[in-house]
Design a protein around this motif. Structure first.
Motif, PDB file in Angstrom:
ATOM      1  N   ALA A  75      57.626  -0.076  39.826  1.00 47.86           N
ATOM      2  CA  ALA A  75      56.062   0.136  40.204  1.00 47.86           C
ATOM      3  C   ALA A  75      55.576  -1.452  40.657  1.00 47.86           C
ATOM      4  CB  ALA A  75      55.647  -0.448  38.040  1.00 47.86           C
ATOM      5  N   THR A  76      54.706  -1.150  40.968  1.00 46.74           N
ATOM      6  CA  THR A  76      54.185  -2.042  42.563  1.00 46.74           C
ATOM      7  C   THR A  76      52.810  -2.743  41.039  1.00 46.74           C
ATOM      8  OG1 THR A  76      53.998  -0.455  44.046  1.00 46.74           O
ATOM      9  CG2 THR A  76      52.310  -2.402  43.804  1.00 46.74           C
ATOM     10  N   GLU A  77      53.515  -4.020  41.126  1.00 51.36           N
ATOM     11  CA  GLU A  77      52.433  -5.484  40.543  1.00 51.36           C
ATOM     12  C   GLU A  77      52.232  -6.701  41.592  1.00 51.36           C
ATOM     13  OE1 GLU A  77      53.526  -8.013  36.893  1.00 51.36           O
ATOM     14  OE2 GLU A  77      55.082  -7.643  38.465  1.00 51.36           O
ATOM     15  N   THR A  78      50.351  -6.890  40.760  1.00 52.31           N
ATOM     16  CA  THR A  78      49.673  -7.589  42.504  1.00 52.31           C
ATOM     17  C   THR A  78      49.021  -8.198  41.321  1.00 52.31           C
ATOM     18  OG1 THR A  78      49.700  -5.715  43.668  1.00 52.31           O
ATOM     19  CG2 THR A  78      48.099  -7.863  44.198  1.00 52.31           C
ATOM     20  N   LEU A  79      49.528  -9.341  41.707  1.00 52.10           N
ATOM     21  CA  LEU A  79      49.011 -10.947  40.823  1.00 52.10           C
ATOM     22  C   LEU A  79      47.282 -10.972  41.865  1.00 52.10           C
ATOM     23  CD1 LEU A  79      49.845 -13.053  38.917  1.00 52.10           C
ATOM     24  CD2 LEU A  79      50.319 -14.789  40.819  1.00 52.10           C
ATOM     25  N   THR A  80      46.656 -11.205  40.476  1.00 54.38           N
ATOM     26  CA  THR A  80      45.275 -10.577  40.614  1.00 54.38           C
ATOM     27  C   THR A  80      43.892 -12.065  40.183  1.00 54.38           C
ATOM     28  OG1 THR A  80      44.289  -9.575  38.143  1.00 54.38           O
ATOM     29  CG2 THR A  80      44.882  -7.989  39.997  1.00 54.38           C
ATOM     30  N   GLU A  81      44.793 -12.961  39.327  1.00 52.95           N
ATOM     31  CA  GLU A  81      43.791 -14.455  38.495  1.00 52.95           C
ATOM     32  C   GLU A  81      45.432 -15.404  38.726  1.00 52.95           C
ATOM     33  OE1 GLU A  81      41.227 -13.582  35.466  1.00 52.95           O
ATOM     34  OE2 GLU A  81      40.593 -11.801  36.062  1.00 52.95           O
ATOM     35  N   TYR A  82      44.330 -16.013  39.042  1.00 52.59           N
ATOM     36  CA  TYR A  82      46.262 -17.519  39.069  1.00 52.59           C
ATOM     37  C   TYR A  82      45.141 -18.140  39.053  1.00 52.59           C
ATOM     38  CZ  TYR A  82      49.725 -20.334  39.272  1.00 52.59           C
ATOM     39  OH  TYR A  82      51.291 -20.970  39.222  1.00 52.59           O
ATOM     40  N   ASP A  83      44.894 -19.396  37.523  1.00 56.25           N
ATOM     41  CA  ASP A  83      44.123 -20.242  36.608  1.00 56.25           C
ATOM     42  C   ASP A  83      44.961 -21.553  35.816  1.00 56.25           C
ATOM     43  OD1 ASP A  83      42.369 -22.389  36.085  1.00 56.25           O
ATOM     44  OD2 ASP A  83      41.331 -20.734  34.981  1.00 56.25           O
ATOM     45  N   ARG A  84      45.671 -22.072  37.576  1.00 57.12           N
ATOM     46  CA  ARG A  84      47.230 -22.372  36.703  1.00 57.12           C
ATOM     47  C   ARG A  84      46.869 -23.696  35.636  1.00 57.12           C
ATOM     48  NH1 ARG A  84      49.930 -27.509  36.835  1.00 57.12           N
ATOM     49  NH2 ARG A  84      52.080 -27.177  37.286  1.00 57.12           N
ATOM     50  N   GLY A  85      47.931 -23.273  34.382  1.00 58.52           N
ATOM     51  CA  GLY A  85      47.891 -23.857  33.402  1.00 58.52           C
ATOM     52  C   GLY A  85      46.574 -23.649  32.742  1.00 58.52           C
ATOM     53  N   ARG A  86      46.419 -22.330  32.346  1.00 63.40           N
ATOM     54  CA  ARG A  86      45.352 -21.326  31.825  1.00 63.40           C
ATOM     55  C   ARG A  86      45.444 -19.876  31.391  1.00 63.40           C
ATOM     56  NH1 ARG A  86      41.838 -25.446  33.853  1.00 63.40           N
ATOM     57  NH2 ARG A  86      41.143 -27.136  32.713  1.00 63.40           N
ATOM     58  N   SER A  87      45.327 -19.525  32.686  1.00 65.32           N
ATOM     59  CA  SER A  87      45.736 -17.751  32.576  1.00 65.32           C
ATOM     60  C   SER A  87      46.169 -17.606  34.082  1.00 65.32           C
ATOM     61  CB  SER A  87      43.783 -17.328  32.291  1.00 65.32           C
ATOM     62  OG  SER A  87      42.683 -17.803  33.354  1.00 65.32           O
ATOM     63  N   PHE A  88      47.329 -15.819  33.529  1.00 62.50           N
ATOM     64  CA  PHE A  88      46.281 -15.488  35.144  1.00 62.50           C
ATOM     65  C   PHE A  88      46.868 -13.844  34.385  1.00 62.50           C
ATOM     66  CE2 PHE A  88      51.437 -15.759  33.347  1.00 62.50           C
ATOM     67  CZ  PHE A  88      52.053 -14.614  33.726  1.00 62.50           C
TER      68      PHE A  88
END
Length: 166
Positions: A75-88
């Motif tokens: 599959a293809t996986e792309t990181l769309t959100e990154y809030d360090r320490g809280r969520s991704f």
């Protein structure tokens, strides 16, 4: 382009667990985790045996990679959100197995919420069914996928706890 919009009819599966580690520590262990520790395969679902084509560190929006599954698919996986320490959050598309015939893609999201001195970790998989597949996803895939996610979450939390003991 965003995979899932407000008007889309989707099927979400959410699991959660707790760890004694704090949210920032938990986040820092889970984000770069070896996917084969999380996706070991369960029931009809393959595990992850590795990734290819990763575009650098998994720590910024736009990073991408191709998980390689134990059934030979990918599959293809792309990181769309990154809030360090809280969520991704990330999107999975281009499934080369049967899932690709059922869904246009998946939005995954992990959140790390303080819980006393520890953390509540929530993991959601939101499926975007292809036309005519909504009921198959909701009634057939989602209940099984929940068990698969629980197994994967247990693996991720075990990794957090192992790292916290070091």
């Amino acid at each position: 382009m965003v995979l899932i919009s407000r008007s889309d009819r989707t099927v979400a599966v959410t699991v959660q667990g707790r760890t004694a580690a704090d949210p920032a520590w938990s986040f820092d262990v889970v984000v770069p985790i070896d996917l084969s520790l999380v996706f070991r395969g369960w029931g009809p679902f393959p595990g992850v045996q590795g990734v290819r084509n990763q575009t650098g560190p998994w720590d910024h929006v736009g990073a991408s990679r191709n998980p390689q599954l134990t059934d030979g698919s990918s599959a293809t996986e792309t990181l769309t959100e990154y809030d360090r320490g809280r969520s991704f959050a990330y999107e999975l598309t281009d499934f080369s197995n049967v899932l690709g015939r059922l869904v246009s893609g998946v939005r995954g999201e992990w959140t790390f919420t303080p819980d006393g001195t520890g953390t509540v970790v929530r993991w959601t998989y939101e499926f975007k069914p292809r036309r005519g597949c909504f009921l198959a996803i909701r009634a057939g895939l989602a209940p099984l996928w929940r068990r698969y996610l629980l197994s994967g979450l247990a693996g991720a939390l075990a990794a957090v706890d192992r790292e916290a003991r070091r």
